[in-house]
Design an enzyme around this catalytic site. Structure first.
Site, PDB file in Angstrom:
ATOM      1  N   TYR A 293     -35.953  40.707 -48.547  1.00  0.00           N
ATOM      2  CA  TYR A 293     -35.649  39.748 -49.603  1.00  0.00           C
ATOM      3  C   TYR A 293     -34.244  40.036 -50.126  1.00  0.00           C
ATOM      4  O   TYR A 293     -34.038  40.947 -50.923  1.00  0.00           O
ATOM      5  CB  TYR A 293     -36.675  39.829 -50.742  1.00  0.00           C
ATOM      6  CG  TYR A 293     -38.068  39.335 -50.373  1.00  0.00           C
ATOM      7  CD1 TYR A 293     -38.281  38.541 -49.250  1.00  0.00           C
ATOM      8  CD2 TYR A 293     -39.171  39.671 -51.167  1.00  0.00           C
ATOM      9  CE1 TYR A 293     -39.559  38.100 -48.927  1.00  0.00           C
ATOM     10  CE2 TYR A 293     -40.447  39.221 -50.844  1.00  0.00           C
ATOM     11  CZ  TYR A 293     -40.630  38.446 -49.719  1.00  0.00           C
ATOM     12  OH  TYR A 293     -41.896  38.007 -49.406  1.00  0.00           O
TER      13      TYR A 293
ATOM     14  N   HIS B  65     -44.963  42.261 -42.347  1.00  0.00           N
ATOM     15  CA  HIS B  65     -44.533  40.948 -42.855  1.00  0.00           C
ATOM     16  C   HIS B  65     -44.935  39.813 -41.918  1.00  0.00           C
ATOM     17  O   HIS B  65     -45.356  38.746 -42.355  1.00  0.00           O
ATOM     18  CB  HIS B  65     -43.013  40.966 -43.065  1.00  0.00           C
ATOM     19  CG  HIS B  65     -42.535  40.061 -44.140  1.00  0.00           C
ATOM     20  ND1 HIS B  65     -41.412  40.298 -44.883  1.00  0.00           N
ATOM     21  CD2 HIS B  65     -43.021  38.886 -44.613  1.00  0.00           C
ATOM     22  CE1 HIS B  65     -41.230  39.315 -45.752  1.00  0.00           C
ATOM     23  NE2 HIS B  65     -42.193  38.449 -45.612  1.00  0.00           N
TER      24      HIS B  65
ATOM     25  N   PRO C 291     -48.536  30.370 -53.848  1.00  0.00           N
ATOM     26  CA  PRO C 291     -49.801  29.804 -54.341  1.00  0.00           C
ATOM     27  C   PRO C 291     -49.639  28.462 -55.046  1.00  0.00           C
ATOM     28  O   PRO C 291     -50.618  27.755 -55.240  1.00  0.00           O
ATOM     29  CB  PRO C 291     -50.306  30.878 -55.318  1.00  0.00           C
ATOM     30  CG  PRO C 291     -49.053  31.534 -55.816  1.00  0.00           C
ATOM     31  CD  PRO C 291     -48.109  31.540 -54.642  1.00  0.00           C
TER      32      PRO C 291
ATOM     33  N   GLY D 275     -43.864  25.894 -55.801  1.00  0.00           N
ATOM     34  CA  GLY D 275     -43.556  25.321 -57.106  1.00  0.00           C
ATOM     35  C   GLY D 275     -43.994  23.874 -57.255  1.00  0.00           C
ATOM     36  O   GLY D 275     -44.118  23.360 -58.361  1.00  0.00           O
ATOM     37  N   PHE D 276     -44.272  23.205 -56.137  1.00  0.00           N
ATOM     38  CA  PHE D 276     -44.599  21.776 -56.214  1.00  0.00           C
ATOM     39  C   PHE D 276     -45.811  21.511 -57.118  1.00  0.00           C
ATOM     40  O   PHE D 276     -45.850  20.540 -57.880  1.00  0.00           O
ATOM     41  CB  PHE D 276     -44.842  21.178 -54.815  1.00  0.00           C
ATOM     42  CG  PHE D 276     -45.039  19.699 -54.880  1.00  0.00           C
ATOM     43  CD1 PHE D 276     -43.941  18.850 -54.940  1.00  0.00           C
ATOM     44  CD2 PHE D 276     -46.312  19.151 -54.980  1.00  0.00           C
ATOM     45  CE1 PHE D 276     -44.119  17.475 -55.085  1.00  0.00           C
ATOM     46  CE2 PHE D 276     -46.501  17.785 -55.120  1.00  0.00           C
ATOM     47  CZ  PHE D 276     -45.397  16.943 -55.170  1.00  0.00           C
TER      48      PHE D 276
HETATM   49  N1  LIG Z   1     -45.634  37.262 -47.081  1.00  0.00           N
HETATM   50  C1  LIG Z   1     -44.790  36.292 -46.947  1.00  0.00           C
HETATM   51  O1  LIG Z   1     -44.411  35.925 -45.830  1.00  0.00           O
HETATM   52  C2  LIG Z   1     -44.281  35.579 -48.147  1.00  0.00           C
HETATM   53  C3  LIG Z   1     -43.626  34.345 -48.026  1.00  0.00           C
HETATM   54  C4  LIG Z   1     -43.178  33.713 -49.192  1.00  0.00           C
HETATM   55  C5  LIG Z   1     -43.389  34.300 -50.418  1.00  0.00           C
HETATM   56  N2  LIG Z   1     -44.011  35.513 -50.498  1.00  0.00           N
HETATM   57  C6  LIG Z   1     -44.261  36.163 -51.803  1.00  0.00           C
HETATM   58  O2  LIG Z   1     -44.954  35.250 -52.623  1.00  0.00           O
HETATM   59  C7  LIG Z   1     -44.258  35.047 -53.849  1.00  0.00           C
HETATM   60  C8  LIG Z   1     -44.470  33.633 -54.340  1.00  0.00           C
HETATM   61  O3  LIG Z   1     -44.206  32.679 -53.342  1.00  0.00           O
HETATM   62  P1  LIG Z   1     -43.140  31.522 -53.515  1.00  0.00           P
HETATM   63  O4  LIG Z   1     -42.116  31.952 -54.489  1.00  0.00           O
HETATM   64  O5  LIG Z   1     -42.733  31.129 -52.155  1.00  0.00           O
HETATM   65  O6  LIG Z   1     -43.978  30.300 -54.063  1.00  0.00           O
HETATM   66  P2  LIG Z   1     -44.653  29.879 -55.442  1.00  0.00           P
HETATM   67  O7  LIG Z   1     -44.957  31.065 -56.252  1.00  0.00           O
HETATM   68  O8  LIG Z   1     -45.719  28.941 -55.055  1.00  0.00           O
HETATM   69  O9  LIG Z   1     -43.493  29.031 -56.140  1.00  0.00           O
HETATM   70  C9  LIG Z   1     -42.348  29.595 -56.640  1.00  0.00           C
HETATM   71  C10 LIG Z   1     -41.441  28.501 -57.155  1.00  0.00           C
HETATM   72  O10 LIG Z   1     -42.090  27.834 -58.229  1.00  0.00           O
HETATM   73  C11 LIG Z   1     -41.290  27.842 -59.401  1.00  0.00           C
HETATM   74  N3  LIG Z   1     -42.207  28.167 -60.515  1.00  0.00           N
HETATM   75  C12 LIG Z   1     -42.939  29.285 -60.680  1.00  0.00           C
HETATM   76  N4  LIG Z   1     -43.717  29.192 -61.775  1.00  0.00           N
HETATM   77  C13 LIG Z   1     -43.477  27.971 -62.304  1.00  0.00           C
HETATM   78  C14 LIG Z   1     -43.980  27.283 -63.436  1.00  0.00           C
HETATM   79  N5  LIG Z   1     -44.896  27.818 -64.228  1.00  0.00           N
HETATM   80  N6  LIG Z   1     -43.495  26.030 -63.680  1.00  0.00           N
HETATM   81  C15 LIG Z   1     -42.578  25.458 -62.871  1.00  0.00           C
HETATM   82  N7  LIG Z   1     -42.067  26.063 -61.780  1.00  0.00           N
HETATM   83  C16 LIG Z   1     -42.513  27.322 -61.505  1.00  0.00           C
HETATM   84  C17 LIG Z   1     -40.247  28.922 -59.191  1.00  0.00           C
HETATM   85  O11 LIG Z   1     -39.024  28.517 -59.759  1.00  0.00           O
HETATM   86  P3  LIG Z   1     -38.347  29.342 -60.960  1.00  0.00           P
HETATM   87  O12 LIG Z   1     -38.000  30.679 -60.402  1.00  0.00           O
HETATM   88  O13 LIG Z   1     -37.147  28.515 -61.268  1.00  0.00           O
HETATM   89  O14 LIG Z   1     -39.363  29.373 -62.041  1.00  0.00           O
HETATM   90  C18 LIG Z   1     -40.128  28.978 -57.674  1.00  0.00           C
HETATM   91  O15 LIG Z   1     -39.149  28.088 -57.230  1.00  0.00           O
HETATM   92  C19 LIG Z   1     -42.809  35.396 -53.525  1.00  0.00           C
HETATM   93  O16 LIG Z   1     -42.094  35.788 -54.658  1.00  0.00           O
HETATM   94  C20 LIG Z   1     -42.982  36.541 -52.552  1.00  0.00           C
HETATM   95  O17 LIG Z   1     -43.158  37.754 -53.259  1.00  0.00           O
HETATM   96  C21 LIG Z   1     -44.461  36.137 -49.388  1.00  0.00           C
END
Ligand SMILES: NC(=O)c1ccc[n+]([C@@H]2O[C@H](COP(=O)([O-])OP(=O)(O)OC[C@H]3O[C@@H](n4cnc5c(N)ncnc54)[C@H](OP(=O)(O)O)[C@@H]3O)[C@@H](O)[C@H]2O)c1
Length: 331
Positions: free
Chosen positions: A56, A132, A211, A215-216
């Site tokens: 990352y 990963h 999850p 963010g959608f």
């Molecule tokens: N194992 C893997 O291959 C893998 C892949 C992807 C991700 N991950 C892990 O999973 C974590 C989460 O996944 P993700 O970041 O892809 O997706 P996510 O948690 O579904 O969505 C994150 C996005 O949503 C926005 N957000 C978060 N909370 C919000 C809220 N309450 N209201 C409005 N917007 C919100 C964030 O923007 P803002 O920052 O602007 O709030 C960010 O752009 C990552 O940080 C990482 O640690 C692992």
């Protein structure tokens, strides 16, 4: 915050803070001091489980996220659980932007990775070490064998696999018991529900990444949203196009209706839905904003009944939805 057990004995906060977005995939990285402040603030808000990975970062600073997480958590190291990941590396030679990641779980690479991750994280042990991505050139038994050695040496306490499928998980678990898989799981990407009986049988937890469908599902991203294609992966994610917003009208309505009924927000409903499905699911929302950390943590308090979860599932099963990034099994 409520706690949960992953695998046999790893106690974690019911919601983990995904730290990726501070340095990778969601626009220009946040400033160091602010990132450290936010990660410590998350701890004050009840998060005791933090997720990072060795990849990352940016092309200029490929491992910055682990370093920041390490710095932020050093003063409270004994009160938190750190998950990090090995097995992917940047393919700088490709000349592509963003720089693609390629799998590498050769035993020698894993051993090198753990040493540098320990240094960057300012710790003598990693609580949960995820592979990963599956490396098609390395058998699961070979990976599990290296991990068993690292556990014996005390360098890692638990391990897991990200984007694990049933066969790989079973074979790896036979050699060295797996504590959790970290797979994509959200209301828009439910393909790993087929793995739930296997996770239940083996006593393996699910750390659910992306999850909120990147963010959608928070309902805060509508038409005309611009993401910088140079450093924000959402620019190429199908759920954020204007057409997708139209296709997802019913989905957003469902979330808004349940949110109003439960005095919650759509983001909280999307997380509470999976928390109430199984006691061994831990969602891992990522955000760079303090208010959103608080909002997401609040999902653990939202009371959804089994009937609510069933009603949401029935509606999801029968509604039109756009494509979503990573919406199919990646291996
Ligand atoms: N194992 C893997 O291959 C893998 C892949 C992807 C991700 N991950 C892990 O999973 C974590 C989460 O996944 P993700 O970041 O892809 O997706 P996510 O948690 O579904 O969505 C994150 C996005 O949503 C926005 N957000 C978060 N909370 C919000 C809220 N309450 N209201 C409005 N917007 C919100 C964030 O923007 P803002 O920052 O602007 O709030 C960010 O752009 C990552 O940080 C990482 O640690 C692992």
């Amino acid at each position: 915050m409520e706690t949960r057990i992953l695998g046999k004995a790893l106690k974690v906060s019911a919601i983990c803070l995904g730290c990726m977005g501070f340095s990778h995939a969601y626009g220009a990285p946040t400033d160091e001091r602010e990132t450290i402040r936010l990660i410590r603030r998350a701890f004050d808000l009840g998060y005791t489980f933090f997720d990072t990975a060795e990849v990352y970062g940016t092309s200029d600073d490929p491992h910055i996220n682990e370093e920041l997480v390490g710095k932020a958590l050093a003063p409270i190291r004994d009160q938190v659980t750190i998950a990090t990941k090995f097995g992917l590396r940047f393919d700088f030679a490709s000349g592509k932007v963003p720089v693609p990641l390629i799998p590498d779980s050769m035993p020698g690479t894993i051993r090198k990775s753990v040493e540098v991750s320990l240094k960057r994280l300012h710790t003598d042990h990693i609580d949960l070490y995820f592979q990963h991505r599956i490396d098609p050139n390395v058998e699961p038994e070979a990976v599990a064998d290296v991990i068993a050695g690292l556990i014996k040496e005390g360098k890692i306490l638990h391990w897991g696999i990200s984007e694990a499928n049933e066969e790989y998980l079973r074979r790896a678990n036979d050699v060295c018991p797996v504590t959790a898989v970290q797979n994509r799981y959200s209301m828009m990407a439910r393909h790993y529900e087929s793995l739930f009986p296997v996770l239940e049988e083996l006593g393996v937890g699910l750390v659910a990444f992306s999850p909120m469908a990147n963010g959608f599902l928070t309902g805060k991203y509508g038409k005309g949203q611009h993401f910088d294609p140079k450093n924000d992966y959402r620019a190429a994610m199908p759920q954020f196009t204007d057409e997708a917003v139209d296709q997802n009208t019913d989905l957003l309505k469902l979330l808004n209706t349940m949110a109003a009924e439960k005095n919650a927000t759509p983001a909280q409903i999307s997380l509470a839905w999976m928390l109430r499905k199984k006691p061994w699911i831990v969602p891992i929302p990522g955000t760079r904003k303090e208010e959103r950390m608080r909002e997401n943590a609040g999902a653990a308090q939202v009371k959804l009944s089994a009937a609510d979860v069933q009603a949401l599932d029935d509606a999801l099963d029968n509604m039109e939805m756009s494509a979503v990034f990573g919406g199919h099994k990646s291996n």
